[in-house]
Design a protein around this motif. Structure first.
Motif, PDB file in Angstrom:
ATOM      1  N   GLY A  51     -60.053-180.993 -30.470  1.00  0.00           N
ATOM      2  CA  GLY A  51     -58.940-180.274 -29.845  1.00  0.00           C
ATOM      3  C   GLY A  51     -57.615-180.859 -30.279  1.00  0.00           C
ATOM      4  O   GLY A  51     -57.363-182.042 -30.079  1.00  0.00           O
ATOM      5  N   PHE A  52     -56.781-180.038 -30.908  1.00  0.00           N
ATOM      6  CA  PHE A  52     -55.450-180.522 -31.278  1.00  0.00           C
ATOM      7  C   PHE A  52     -54.396-179.577 -30.712  1.00  0.00           C
ATOM      8  O   PHE A  52     -53.478-179.138 -31.387  1.00  0.00           O
ATOM      9  CB  PHE A  52     -55.292-180.699 -32.796  1.00  0.00           C
ATOM     10  N   ASN A  53     -54.587-179.239 -29.408  1.00  0.00           N
ATOM     11  CA  ASN A  53     -53.560-178.485 -28.701  1.00  0.00           C
ATOM     12  C   ASN A  53     -52.312-179.355 -28.582  1.00  0.00           C
ATOM     13  O   ASN A  53     -52.417-180.580 -28.438  1.00  0.00           O
ATOM     14  CB  ASN A  53     -54.055-178.097 -27.301  1.00  0.00           C
ATOM     15  N   PRO A  54     -51.120-178.756 -28.614  1.00  0.00           N
ATOM     16  CA  PRO A  54     -49.884-179.552 -28.590  1.00  0.00           C
ATOM     17  C   PRO A  54     -49.799-180.517 -27.415  1.00  0.00           C
ATOM     18  O   PRO A  54     -49.254-181.599 -27.541  1.00  0.00           O
ATOM     19  CB  PRO A  54     -48.785-178.483 -28.512  1.00  0.00           C
ATOM     20  N   ASP A  55     -50.351-180.116 -26.249  1.00  0.00           N
ATOM     21  CA  ASP A  55     -50.216-180.955 -25.056  1.00  0.00           C
ATOM     22  C   ASP A  55     -51.504-181.678 -24.678  1.00  0.00           C
ATOM     23  O   ASP A  55     -51.568-182.308 -23.627  1.00  0.00           O
ATOM     24  CB  ASP A  55     -49.761-180.095 -23.867  1.00  0.00           C
ATOM     25  N   LEU A  56     -52.555-181.567 -25.498  1.00  0.00           N
ATOM     26  CA  LEU A  56     -53.822-182.171 -25.093  1.00  0.00           C
ATOM     27  C   LEU A  56     -54.698-182.437 -26.312  1.00  0.00           C
ATOM     28  O   LEU A  56     -55.499-181.607 -26.699  1.00  0.00           O
ATOM     29  CB  LEU A  56     -54.553-181.238 -24.116  1.00  0.00           C
ATOM     30  N   GLY A  57     -54.514-183.603 -26.945  1.00  0.00           N
ATOM     31  CA  GLY A  57     -55.394-183.987 -28.038  1.00  0.00           C
ATOM     32  C   GLY A  57     -56.719-184.454 -27.472  1.00  0.00           C
ATOM     33  O   GLY A  57     -56.754-185.205 -26.503  1.00  0.00           O
ATOM     34  N   SER A  58     -57.840-184.020 -28.062  1.00  0.00           N
ATOM     35  CA  SER A  58     -59.128-184.351 -27.445  1.00  0.00           C
ATOM     36  C   SER A  58     -60.262-184.301 -28.453  1.00  0.00           C
ATOM     37  O   SER A  58     -60.160-183.670 -29.509  1.00  0.00           O
ATOM     38  CB  SER A  58     -59.425-183.375 -26.307  1.00  0.00           C
ATOM     39  N   LEU A  59     -61.348-184.978 -28.089  1.00  0.00           N
ATOM     40  CA  LEU A  59     -62.583-184.950 -28.859  1.00  0.00           C
ATOM     41  C   LEU A  59     -63.717-185.090 -27.859  1.00  0.00           C
ATOM     42  O   LEU A  59     -63.785-186.078 -27.132  1.00  0.00           O
ATOM     43  CB  LEU A  59     -62.608-186.105 -29.866  1.00  0.00           C
ATOM     44  N   HIS A  60     -64.592-184.091 -27.776  1.00  0.00           N
ATOM     45  CA  HIS A  60     -65.634-184.151 -26.753  1.00  0.00           C
ATOM     46  C   HIS A  60     -66.820-183.279 -27.141  1.00  0.00           C
ATOM     47  O   HIS A  60     -66.706-182.364 -27.954  1.00  0.00           O
ATOM     48  CB  HIS A  60     -65.085-183.693 -25.398  1.00  0.00           C
ATOM     49  N   PHE A  61     -67.972-183.583 -26.543  1.00  0.00           N
ATOM     50  CA  PHE A  61     -69.137-182.725 -26.655  1.00  0.00           C
ATOM     51  C   PHE A  61     -69.048-181.636 -25.582  1.00  0.00           C
ATOM     52  O   PHE A  61     -68.471-181.853 -24.510  1.00  0.00           O
ATOM     53  CB  PHE A  61     -70.431-183.521 -26.437  1.00  0.00           C
ATOM     54  N   ALA A  62     -69.634-180.472 -25.872  1.00  0.00           N
ATOM     55  CA  ALA A  62     -69.622-179.377 -24.893  1.00  0.00           C
ATOM     56  C   ALA A  62     -70.908-178.578 -25.008  1.00  0.00           C
ATOM     57  O   ALA A  62     -71.541-178.536 -26.071  1.00  0.00           O
ATOM     58  CB  ALA A  62     -68.419-178.470 -25.122  1.00  0.00           C
ATOM     59  N   ASP A  63     -71.303-177.946 -23.898  1.00  0.00           N
ATOM     60  CA  ASP A  63     -72.433-177.016 -23.930  1.00  0.00           C
ATOM     61  C   ASP A  63     -71.978-175.707 -24.547  1.00  0.00           C
ATOM     62  O   ASP A  63     -70.858-175.249 -24.304  1.00  0.00           O
ATOM     63  CB  ASP A  63     -72.952-176.749 -22.510  1.00  0.00           C
ATOM     64  N   LYS A  64     -72.865-175.089 -25.305  1.00  0.00           N
ATOM     65  CA  LYS A  64     -72.514-173.838 -25.984  1.00  0.00           C
ATOM     66  C   LYS A  64     -72.103-172.756 -24.991  1.00  0.00           C
ATOM     67  O   LYS A  64     -71.208-171.955 -25.250  1.00  0.00           O
ATOM     68  CB  LYS A  64     -73.704-173.355 -26.824  1.00  0.00           C
ATOM     69  N   LYS A  65     -72.746-172.736 -23.808  1.00  0.00           N
ATOM     70  CA  LYS A  65     -72.462-171.690 -22.821  1.00  0.00           C
ATOM     71  C   LYS A  65     -71.040-171.795 -22.265  1.00  0.00           C
ATOM     72  O   LYS A  65     -70.500-170.820 -21.735  1.00  0.00           O
ATOM     73  CB  LYS A  65     -73.473-171.755 -21.676  1.00  0.00           C
ATOM     74  N   ASP A  66     -70.421-172.988 -22.376  1.00  0.00           N
ATOM     75  CA  ASP A  66     -69.061-173.178 -21.861  1.00  0.00           C
ATOM     76  C   ASP A  66     -67.991-172.922 -22.918  1.00  0.00           C
ATOM     77  O   ASP A  66     -66.804-173.106 -22.649  1.00  0.00           O
ATOM     78  CB  ASP A  66     -68.890-174.604 -21.322  1.00  0.00           C
ATOM     79  N   LEU A  67     -68.401-172.515 -24.120  1.00  0.00           N
ATOM     80  CA  LEU A  67     -67.442-172.341 -25.213  1.00  0.00           C
ATOM     81  C   LEU A  67     -67.171-170.869 -25.478  1.00  0.00           C
ATOM     82  O   LEU A  67     -68.042-170.019 -25.297  1.00  0.00           O
ATOM     83  CB  LEU A  67     -67.979-172.994 -26.494  1.00  0.00           C
ATOM     84  N   LEU A  68     -65.953-170.592 -25.914  1.00  0.00           N
ATOM     85  CA  LEU A  68     -65.593-169.256 -26.396  1.00  0.00           C
ATOM     86  C   LEU A  68     -65.305-169.363 -27.887  1.00  0.00           C
ATOM     87  O   LEU A  68     -64.622-170.286 -28.328  1.00  0.00           O
ATOM     88  CB  LEU A  68     -64.343-168.737 -25.680  1.00  0.00           C
ATOM     89  N   PHE A  69     -65.817-168.407 -28.665  1.00  0.00           N
ATOM     90  CA  PHE A  69     -65.611-168.435 -30.109  1.00  0.00           C
ATOM     91  C   PHE A  69     -64.762-167.246 -30.534  1.00  0.00           C
ATOM     92  O   PHE A  69     -64.868-166.155 -29.971  1.00  0.00           O
ATOM     93  CB  PHE A  69     -66.953-168.421 -30.845  1.00  0.00           C
ATOM     94  N   PHE A  70     -63.917-167.464 -31.560  1.00  0.00           N
ATOM     95  CA  PHE A  70     -62.983-166.446 -32.014  1.00  0.00           C
ATOM     96  C   PHE A  70     -63.093-166.272 -33.529  1.00  0.00           C
ATOM     97  O   PHE A  70     -63.777-167.032 -34.215  1.00  0.00           O
ATOM     98  CB  PHE A  70     -61.545-166.836 -31.633  1.00  0.00           C
ATOM     99  N   GLU A  71     -62.381-165.249 -34.038  1.00  0.00           N
ATOM    100  CA  GLU A  71     -62.396-164.974 -35.476  1.00  0.00           C
ATOM    101  C   GLU A  71     -61.817-166.168 -36.234  1.00  0.00           C
ATOM    102  O   GLU A  71     -60.790-166.721 -35.840  1.00  0.00           O
ATOM    103  CB  GLU A  71     -61.569-163.724 -35.791  1.00  0.00           C
ATOM    104  N   PRO A  72     -62.459-166.583 -37.345  1.00  0.00           N
ATOM    105  CA  PRO A  72     -61.955-167.745 -38.094  1.00  0.00           C
ATOM    106  C   PRO A  72     -60.631-167.452 -38.781  1.00  0.00           C
ATOM    107  O   PRO A  72     -60.386-166.333 -39.225  1.00  0.00           O
ATOM    108  CB  PRO A  72     -63.064-168.001 -39.123  1.00  0.00           C
TER     109      PRO A  72
END
Length: 451
Positions: A51-72
């Motif tokens: 995650g390199f959002n301007p206000d929240l840099g992050s690195l984490h594992f996540a469950d697939k069901k909690d993720l949203l995917f978008f067009e590349p």
């Protein structure tokens, strides 16, 4: 929680234990400025989110069901080009800094600057040269390709939370809030459009309703003309001064192109027509107000739904489309993997398939002969090659070249189809497709179930 270099070093050590020699199976675009790497290791799929959002840099594992995917986007395609199917060899942290280095086979690597603000993900080739970067929007940290990678200098750390643990409550709460807002927007956009349309409609209906209330006035104008001016055949008058049946003065508007008697006939017809329309408009006003009230309640209800309920409502919306397809008695098959194949038997059904299909659904048609439209209804996962070949065989079977038992079939997605005004039923324009050589074998329907 602020993490220093030693905290990140421990996290890197933990990541090494989990992901050493893991295969990059897929790379997907996550929510906003997020990239999701799917690693495959010893039969388990791990989803690592950068995650390199301007206000929240992050690195984490996540469950697939909690993720949203978008067009590349183009940057993600660059990552796929260089790292898809590569093996992760090692994860290092640069000395006394918060930069993680993900080293893959053939010495390609990713440098991830893990800062609360201004995070960046940099692609490095085997010569340690920059191939591309994913800088946060608020920071001017984009690098030029082929530049040598130099350890950057950043401003002092702020107090903003920086998250790296697998089950960080702070980050999960933040992500779920963003995803919830996205789902609310998706769910309410159609309702808001419909609500706006109904509010415009009610204005026009109420305007017509108020016009209908003039029916008695028009009838009175006609009665006065017939009672006091029946013999007057003058033309060219725009108004007529007269008196009502109680002796009060009345000014009657006239059409100057018509005679006074003809104006009376027009007023009689208008009065009769408006009196007939009045109860119909009253019913429409009540019905439209009820619809507006219902949609407003639905919007309020969606705003109060939690994350899980919002996801369920999206699946219910999909099910309602399937029910609509079943209602029209289309030819539908289902294979052993759960994919549904919808076949149009005539031009009306082909047209219906075009209208009901969504952008991600797969559409197939015999390339060289007239025939049925075949749709693969896509839910969570895209169809594999065997599923597409089954649909292609169905397209051949329901076409005028079925006796040949083989031929080319067009394969594309619904988003590449269009229909212009005046086109016949069942006809579409295909902007992009691939040709697939397909055969009708004797056993291709064995794994199909007719619904």
């Amino acid at each position: 929680m602020n993490l220093n270099a030693s905290d990140i070093a421990r996290a890197a050590s933990e990541l090494n234990m989990i992901l050493e020699n893991a295969l990059v199976n897929k790379i997907k675009k996550g929510y906003k400025n997020e990239v999701v790497f799917e690693f495959y290791q010893k039969g388990i799929h791990y989803h690592l989110v950068f995650g390199f959002n301007p206000d929240l840099g992050s690195l984490h594992f996540a469950d697939k069901k909690d993720l949203l995917f978008f067009e590349p986007n183009p940057q993600l395609m660059l990552l796929r080009k260089y790292f898809n199917r590569r093996v992760l060899k090692e994860i290092r942290i640069l000395p006394d800094d918060r930069i993680l280095l993900f080293i893959f086979n053939q010495n390609w690597s990713i440098a991830f600057h893990l800062f609360p603000r201004g995070s960046n993900l940099i692609i490095l080739n085997e010569k340690n040269e920059v191939e591309g970067s994913f800088a946060s929007l608020k920071e001017k940290t984009y690098l030029t390709p082929r530049d040598a990678f130099i350890k950057p200098v950043f401003s002092p750390l702020s107090d903003a939370p920086l998250v790296i643990e697998k089950n960080s409550e702070i980050y999960q709460k933040e992500i779920k809030t963003m995803m919830r807002n996205y789902l609310i927007k998706k769910q309410t956009s159609v309702l808001k459009t419909r609500l706006k349309s109904l509010k415009n409609k009610i204005k026009n209906i109420e305007k017509d309703y108020h016009n209908c209330l003039k029916a008695d006035d028009f009838f009175q104008y006609a009665s006065i003309i017939m009672a006091f001016h029946a013999q007057d055949k003058k033309r060219g008058l725009s108004k007529l001064e007269s008196k009502d049946f109680e002796g009060n003065p009345v000014l009657i508007p006239l059409n100057p192109e018509k005679s006074i008697i003809e104006n009376a006939e027009i007023y009689f017809k208008k009065s009769k027509k408006l009196k007939k329309a009045l109860p119909i408009l009253e019913e429409k006003v009540l019905e439209t107000h009820e619809k507006i009230e219902f949609l407003e309640n639905q919007l309020e209800k969606i705003q109060n739904l939690d994350f899980e309920k919002l996801k369920e409502s999206l699946y219910e919306e999909t099910d309602s489309k399937i029910k609509k397809i079943l209602k029209h008695k289309l030819l539908i098959y289902e294979n052993d993997k759960g994919f549904r194949f919808i076949v149009g038997k005539n031009s009306d059904e082909n047209d219906l398939i075009y209208k009901l299909a969504r952008g991600k659904d797969y559409w197939l048609h015999n390339r060289d002969y007239p025939g049925s439209h075949v749709l693969i209804w896509v839910e969570k996962t895209l169809p594999d090659l065997k599923t597409i070949q089954t649909a292609a065989a169905l397209a051949l079977l329901h076409s005028k070249s079925r006796k040949n038992k083989e031929g080319f079939v067009m394969v594309t997605q619904r988003k590449f189809l269009s229909k212009t005004k005046g086109m016949a039923k069942g006809q579409v324009t295909v902007s992009r497709y691939k040709s697939l050589w397909a055969k009708i074998t004797e056993d291709f329907t064995e794994n199909l179930k007719r619904l």
